[in-house]
Motif scaffolding. Structure first.
Motif, mmCIF file in Angstrom:
data_model
loop_
_atom_site.group_PDB
_atom_site.id
_atom_site.type_symbol
_atom_site.label_atom_id
_atom_site.label_comp_id
_atom_site.label_asym_id
_atom_site.label_seq_id
_atom_site.Cartn_x
_atom_site.Cartn_y
_atom_site.Cartn_z
ATOM 1 N N ARG A 27 0.917 -1.089 -0.118
ATOM 2 C CA ARG A 27 0.078 -0.081 -0.062
ATOM 3 C C ARG A 27 1.031 1.146 0.100
ATOM 4 O O ARG A 27 1.898 1.214 0.737
ATOM 5 C CB ARG A 27 -1.031 -0.072 1.209
ATOM 6 N N VAL A 28 0.740 2.001 -0.853
ATOM 7 C CA VAL A 28 1.427 3.261 -1.164
ATOM 8 C C VAL A 28 0.689 4.559 -0.837
ATOM 9 O O VAL A 28 -0.292 4.839 -1.458
ATOM 10 C CB VAL A 28 2.109 3.334 -2.452
ATOM 11 N N GLU A 29 1.193 5.339 0.066
ATOM 12 C CA GLU A 29 0.745 6.755 0.377
ATOM 13 C C GLU A 29 1.674 7.735 0.013
ATOM 14 O O GLU A 29 2.971 7.705 0.257
ATOM 15 C CB GLU A 29 0.433 6.921 1.735
ATOM 16 N N VAL A 30 1.269 8.797 -1.110
ATOM 17 C CA VAL A 30 2.122 9.710 -1.345
ATOM 18 C C VAL A 30 1.508 10.989 -0.764
ATOM 19 O O VAL A 30 0.508 11.405 -0.975
ATOM 20 C CB VAL A 30 2.212 9.986 -2.941
ATOM 21 N N ARG A 31 2.245 11.571 0.224
ATOM 22 C CA ARG A 31 1.996 13.005 0.960
ATOM 23 C C ARG A 31 2.484 13.994 0.268
ATOM 24 O O ARG A 31 3.917 14.359 0.515
ATOM 25 C CB ARG A 31 2.197 12.944 2.332
ATOM 26 N N GLU A 32 2.042 14.711 -0.582
ATOM 27 C CA GLU A 32 2.493 16.135 -1.227
ATOM 28 C C GLU A 32 2.732 17.186 -0.056
ATOM 29 O O GLU A 32 2.166 17.332 0.854
ATOM 30 C CB GLU A 32 1.519 16.527 -2.217
ATOM 31 N N ALA A 33 3.585 18.068 -0.400
ATOM 32 C CA ALA A 33 4.009 19.180 0.404
ATOM 33 C C ALA A 33 2.713 19.980 0.576
ATOM 34 O O ALA A 33 2.885 20.699 1.843
ATOM 35 C CB ALA A 33 5.257 19.883 -0.400
ATOM 36 N N ASP A 34 1.881 20.237 -0.236
ATOM 37 C CA ASP A 34 0.730 20.959 -0.049
ATOM 38 C C ASP A 34 -0.450 20.202 0.816
ATOM 39 O O ASP A 34 -1.513 20.992 1.106
ATOM 40 C CB ASP A 34 -0.100 21.558 -1.315
ATOM 41 N N GLY A 35 -0.184 19.150 1.423
ATOM 42 C CA GLY A 35 -1.069 18.472 2.153
ATOM 43 C C GLY A 35 -1.979 17.317 1.434
ATOM 44 O O GLY A 35 -2.550 16.470 2.261
ATOM 45 N N THR A 36 -2.053 17.341 0.091
ATOM 46 C CA THR A 36 -2.621 16.233 -0.605
ATOM 47 C C THR A 36 -2.105 14.938 -0.211
ATOM 48 O O THR A 36 -0.877 14.780 -0.468
ATOM 49 C CB THR A 36 -2.683 16.837 -2.068
ATOM 50 N N ILE A 37 -2.943 14.012 -0.215
ATOM 51 C CA ILE A 37 -2.477 12.829 -0.133
ATOM 52 C C ILE A 37 -3.262 11.600 -1.012
ATOM 53 O O ILE A 37 -4.199 11.709 -1.392
ATOM 54 C CB ILE A 37 -2.688 11.901 1.371
ATOM 55 N N PHE A 38 -2.219 10.817 -1.780
ATOM 56 C CA PHE A 38 -2.750 10.089 -2.647
ATOM 57 C C PHE A 38 -2.531 8.303 -2.012
ATOM 58 O O PHE A 38 -1.372 8.621 -1.588
ATOM 59 C CB PHE A 38 -2.026 9.877 -4.035
ATOM 60 N N THR A 39 -3.238 7.657 -2.463
ATOM 61 C CA THR A 39 -3.069 6.228 -1.823
ATOM 62 C C THR A 39 -3.547 5.216 -3.190
ATOM 63 O O THR A 39 -4.268 5.353 -3.904
ATOM 64 C CB THR A 39 -4.145 5.973 -0.745
#
Length: 170
Positions: A65-77
């Motif tokens: 399971r991969v979570e990408v947490r962007e610097a602007d607070g957006t999270i993609f899973t």
């Protein structure tokens, strides 16, 4: 008496978290443990995503399971599935030297010199009726030399002399 059933094992897959920073560098953790690039390698960047996933999933043999947490607070899973293991291809057999065609000589005497001699391969046999006549049903699609039980017979028939020679091939 019923056998006790084992407790089901909960399914768990690794959690890979990529924290993307303002400068484009990425900090990676796998199940909370930091995953750093190889020694002396540059820091992880957004463009390193493929390398990060390959390393975190042991070359994609394990789902994650991969979570990408962007610097602007957006999270993609997302879930990264494991690749199917490919079986190793069977080694190709050693090429055999091409065997030339096996020619057999069939000969007989009693023909008129220069006459047309028909050559026929026997595909089967039939019995003559009580009247002395014989009949054969031929399926052109099924004509083959191996329908006689493995024994191959050849007929040489002189069209002028009427001479018929029947020979079995070795």
């Amino acid at each position: 008496m019923r056998k006790p059933e084992p407790e089901p094992v909960p399914v768990s897959i690794p959690l890979v978290v990529l924290d993307v920073h303002e400068d484009g560098t990425v900090t990676v953790t796998v199940d909370g443990k930091r995953l750093d690039p190889d020694p002396f390698a540059p820091p992880w960047r957004r463009s390193s995503f493929g390398q990060i996933i390959d390393r975190a999933t042991n070359d994609r043999t394990t789902p994650a399971r991969v979570e990408v947490r962007e610097a602007d607070g957006t999270i993609f899973t997302d879930i990264i599935a494991a690749r199917r293991r490919r079986s190793r291809p069977e080694p190709e057999p050693e090429p055999k030297a091409p065997a030339g065609p096996a020619f057999h000589t069939v000969e007989g005497a009693g023909f008129v010199p220069g006459e047309d001699v028909a050559v026929a391969v026997v595909t089967g046999h039939t019995d003559a009726a009580h009247t002395g006549t014989a009949r054969a049903l031929i399926d052109p699609a099924g004509v083959g030399v191996d329908q006689t039980g493995g024994v191959i017979e050849v007929i040489l028939f002189g069209r002028v002399s009427g001479t018929a020679i029947i020979r079995r091939l070795p």
